[in-house]
Motif scaffolding. Structure first.
Motif, PDB file in Angstrom:
ATOM      1  N   SER A  59       0.836  -1.199   0.000  1.00  0.00           N
ATOM      2  CA  SER A  59       0.000   0.000   0.000  1.00  0.00           C
ATOM      3  C   SER A  59       0.873   1.251   0.000  1.00  0.00           C
ATOM      4  CB  SER A  59      -0.942   0.016   1.206  1.00  0.00           C
ATOM      5  OG  SER A  59      -0.213   0.083   2.418  1.00  0.00           O
ATOM      6  N   PHE A  60       0.285   2.327  -0.463  1.00  0.00           N
ATOM      7  CA  PHE A  60       0.970   3.616  -0.514  1.00  0.00           C
ATOM      8  C   PHE A  60      -0.029   4.703  -0.150  1.00  0.00           C
ATOM      9  CE2 PHE A  60       1.779   7.442  -3.179  1.00  0.00           C
ATOM     10  CZ  PHE A  60       2.888   7.918  -2.492  1.00  0.00           C
ATOM     11  N   ARG A  61       0.378   5.589   0.748  1.00  0.00           N
ATOM     12  CA  ARG A  61      -0.454   6.721   1.137  1.00  0.00           C
ATOM     13  C   ARG A  61       0.340   8.010   0.992  1.00  0.00           C
ATOM     14  NH1 ARG A  61      -2.569   6.687   7.088  1.00  0.00           N
ATOM     15  NH2 ARG A  61      -0.443   7.407   7.501  1.00  0.00           N
ATOM     16  N   VAL A  67      -1.279  22.417   7.054  1.00  0.00           N
ATOM     17  CA  VAL A  67      -0.321  23.496   7.237  1.00  0.00           C
ATOM     18  C   VAL A  67       0.522  23.590   5.967  1.00  0.00           C
ATOM     19  CG1 VAL A  67       1.671  24.291   8.577  1.00  0.00           C
ATOM     20  CG2 VAL A  67      -0.267  23.217   9.735  1.00  0.00           C
ATOM     21  N   PRO A  68       0.746  24.776   5.425  1.00  0.00           N
ATOM     22  CA  PRO A  68       1.489  24.919   4.170  1.00  0.00           C
ATOM     23  C   PRO A  68       2.849  24.233   4.194  1.00  0.00           C
ATOM     24  CG  PRO A  68       0.491  27.010   4.785  1.00  0.00           C
ATOM     25  CD  PRO A  68       0.287  26.087   5.943  1.00  0.00           C
ATOM     26  N   ASN A  69       3.213  23.653   3.056  1.00  0.00           N
ATOM     27  CA  ASN A  69       4.518  23.024   2.837  1.00  0.00           C
ATOM     28  C   ASN A  69       4.799  21.864   3.793  1.00  0.00           C
ATOM     29  OD1 ASN A  69       6.847  22.969   1.191  1.00  0.00           O
ATOM     30  ND2 ASN A  69       8.055  23.933   2.801  1.00  0.00           N
ATOM     31  N   THR A  70       3.769  21.111   4.151  1.00  0.00           N
ATOM     32  CA  THR A  70       3.947  19.892   4.926  1.00  0.00           C
ATOM     33  C   THR A  70       3.421  18.709   4.133  1.00  0.00           C
ATOM     34  OG1 THR A  70       1.819  20.194   6.065  1.00  0.00           O
ATOM     35  CG2 THR A  70       3.792  21.060   7.152  1.00  0.00           C
ATOM     36  N   ASP A  71       4.009  17.553   4.371  1.00  0.00           N
ATOM     37  CA  ASP A  71       3.609  16.363   3.628  1.00  0.00           C
ATOM     38  C   ASP A  71       3.997  15.121   4.421  1.00  0.00           C
ATOM     39  OD1 ASP A  71       6.429  16.619   3.268  1.00  0.00           O
ATOM     40  OD2 ASP A  71       6.318  15.255   1.563  1.00  0.00           O
ATOM     41  N   GLN A  72       3.473  13.980   3.988  1.00  0.00           N
ATOM     42  CA  GLN A  72       3.875  12.697   4.556  1.00  0.00           C
ATOM     43  C   GLN A  72       3.530  11.582   3.564  1.00  0.00           C
ATOM     44  OE1 GLN A  72       2.079  10.272   8.052  1.00  0.00           O
ATOM     45  NE2 GLN A  72       3.710  11.485   8.998  1.00  0.00           N
ATOM     46  N   LYS A  73       4.468  10.674   3.397  1.00  0.00           N
ATOM     47  CA  LYS A  73       4.264   9.503   2.546  1.00  0.00           C
ATOM     48  C   LYS A  73       4.494   8.251   3.378  1.00  0.00           C
ATOM     49  CE  LYS A  73       5.538  11.571  -1.904  1.00  0.00           C
ATOM     50  NZ  LYS A  73       5.583  12.960  -1.421  1.00  0.00           N
ATOM     51  N   LYS A  74       3.694   7.237   3.114  1.00  0.00           N
ATOM     52  CA  LYS A  74       3.818   5.990   3.868  1.00  0.00           C
ATOM     53  C   LYS A  74       3.709   4.804   2.920  1.00  0.00           C
ATOM     54  CE  LYS A  74       2.064   3.644   8.009  1.00  0.00           C
ATOM     55  NZ  LYS A  74       1.098   3.719   9.138  1.00  0.00           N
ATOM     56  N   TYR A  75       4.714   3.902   3.003  1.00  0.00           N
ATOM     57  CA  TYR A  75       4.754   2.695   2.188  1.00  0.00           C
ATOM     58  C   TYR A  75       4.657   1.487   3.116  1.00  0.00           C
ATOM     59  CZ  TYR A  75       7.012   6.143  -0.881  1.00  0.00           C
ATOM     60  OH  TYR A  75       7.322   7.274  -1.603  1.00  0.00           O
ATOM     61  N   THR A  76       3.817   0.533   2.759  1.00  0.00           N
ATOM     62  CA  THR A  76       3.605  -0.629   3.627  1.00  0.00           C
ATOM     63  C   THR A  76       3.595  -1.905   2.783  1.00  0.00           C
ATOM     64  OG1 THR A  76       2.264   0.667   5.165  1.00  0.00           O
ATOM     65  CG2 THR A  76       2.088  -1.708   5.327  1.00  0.00           C
ATOM     66  N   PHE A  97       6.358  -4.524   6.906  1.00  0.00           N
ATOM     67  CA  PHE A  97       7.361  -3.475   6.732  1.00  0.00           C
ATOM     68  C   PHE A  97       6.653  -2.157   6.439  1.00  0.00           C
ATOM     69  CE2 PHE A  97       9.713  -0.802   3.692  1.00  0.00           C
ATOM     70  CZ  PHE A  97      10.797  -0.454   4.484  1.00  0.00           C
ATOM     71  N   THR A  98       7.056  -1.097   7.146  1.00  0.00           N
ATOM     72  CA  THR A  98       6.464   0.219   6.953  1.00  0.00           C
ATOM     73  C   THR A  98       7.568   1.262   6.853  1.00  0.00           C
ATOM     74  OG1 THR A  98       4.499  -0.390   8.245  1.00  0.00           O
ATOM     75  CG2 THR A  98       4.887   1.947   7.880  1.00  0.00           C
ATOM     76  N   ARG A  99       7.461   2.102   5.850  1.00  0.00           N
ATOM     77  CA  ARG A  99       8.385   3.243   5.717  1.00  0.00           C
ATOM     78  C   ARG A  99       7.558   4.527   5.688  1.00  0.00           C
ATOM     79  NH1 ARG A  99      13.568   4.604   4.095  1.00  0.00           N
ATOM     80  NH2 ARG A  99      13.789   6.589   2.972  1.00  0.00           N
ATOM     81  N   THR A 100       7.887   5.445   6.585  1.00  0.00           N
ATOM     82  CA  THR A 100       7.217   6.735   6.659  1.00  0.00           C
ATOM     83  C   THR A 100       8.245   7.822   6.418  1.00  0.00           C
ATOM     84  OG1 THR A 100       5.679   5.858   8.321  1.00  0.00           O
ATOM     85  CG2 THR A 100       5.794   8.243   8.083  1.00  0.00           C
ATOM     86  N   GLU A 101       7.918   8.759   5.543  1.00  0.00           N
ATOM     87  CA  GLU A 101       8.873   9.831   5.272  1.00  0.00           C
ATOM     88  C   GLU A 101       8.132  11.149   5.021  1.00  0.00           C
ATOM     89  OE1 GLU A 101       9.723   9.160   0.529  1.00  0.00           O
ATOM     90  OE2 GLU A 101      10.922   7.994   1.964  1.00  0.00           O
TER      91      GLU A 101
END
Length: 247
Positions: A59-61, A67-76, A97-101
């Motif tokens: 999965s990918f989120r 809030v301006p210029n904020t983000d988050q990506k999550k790979y599972t 396995f989970t990667r958050t960035e």
């Protein structure tokens, strides 16, 4: 015309800031925020037979913050398998396995790098659209003017979200496996082991603010490995006995 006061965005004539109407901007706090956005993508596969059942998924989120210029990506990625070795012996396994960035998360605490501090202190007279339009204003030498309603204690919140960054990368792996022995329908033995591992890398950069006038760089690395308890479990139709063996 109402009250006239020299303000941060009033015109300057002969070096003197002129008085302008003291107007209320009733939505100025709301105008700092933006509509968040989130998208999710999932793919799952399932396979079954008389002795085995396997499920795998990825999965990918992707999120854009309010809030301006904020983000988050999550790979599972996840894998589950149950397998019957014989009529009396079987096992299962689960791995995840989970990667958050993120390139930028909102800084917490009472610090100039937290844009919420300025929002707490200012009033309705502040024109948020003007702050947004001029956050990156520079002088003739190319230096930031730090354009803001207050030039002593608070930073323009749009400047803060672009020049005080709080990046994150986190990886986590966790899972467990069990082996079962069932000599009778009413009696089953189980041995189980698992682990939980994650590493976190945070990198904070501040070009300038009133708490860090020379700028700031801060790097944090965290690594944690947890080996879960090994258990022997004896199950009967009316009794459960747990025996702890420790690692």
């Amino acid at each position: 015309m109402g009250l006239l006061i020299p303000q941060f965005n009033s015109p300057v004539v002969n070096g003197v800031r002129q008085a302008t109407p003291w107007n209320s901007h009733k939505n100025n706090v709301k105008e700092f925020f933006q509509t968040g956005f989130s998208q999710n993508h999932n793919l799952s596969l399932l396979s079954k037979s008389d002795r085995s059942s396997t499920r795998a998924s990825i999965s990918f989120r992707d999120q854009r913050g309010t809030v301006p210029n904020t983000d988050q990506k999550k790979y599972t990625a996840q894998l589950n398998n149950d397998y019957k070795i014989s009529d009396k012996v079987s096992y299962d396994i689960m791995a995840n396995f989970t990667r958050t960035e993120s390139n930028n998360l909102v800084t917490q605490g009472y610090d100039s790098a937290n844009p919420m501090n300025g929002l707490i202190w200012f009033g309705r007279q502040v024109d948020m659209q003007d702050l947004k339009k001029n956050w990156d204003q520079r002088d003739a030498q190319g230096n930031y003017t730090y354009y803001n309603w207050n030039s002593a204690y608070h930073m323009n919140p749009f400047y803060t979200m672009h020049e005080s960054r709080n990046a994150l990368k986190m990886n986590r792996i966790f899972g467990k496996t069990s082996l079962f022995y069932q000599p009778f329908d009413f009696l089953r033995f189980e041995g189980r082991v698992g682990l939980d591992y994650y590493n976190t890398h945070m990198f904070e950069t501040t070009y300038y603010n009133y708490d860090n006038k020379d700028g700031k760089f801060n790097e944090i690395k965290i690594v944690i490995l947890i080996l879960m308890q090994i258990l022997s479990q004896i199950s009967t139709s009316n009794l459960v006995i747990l025996v702890y063996r420790g690692l």
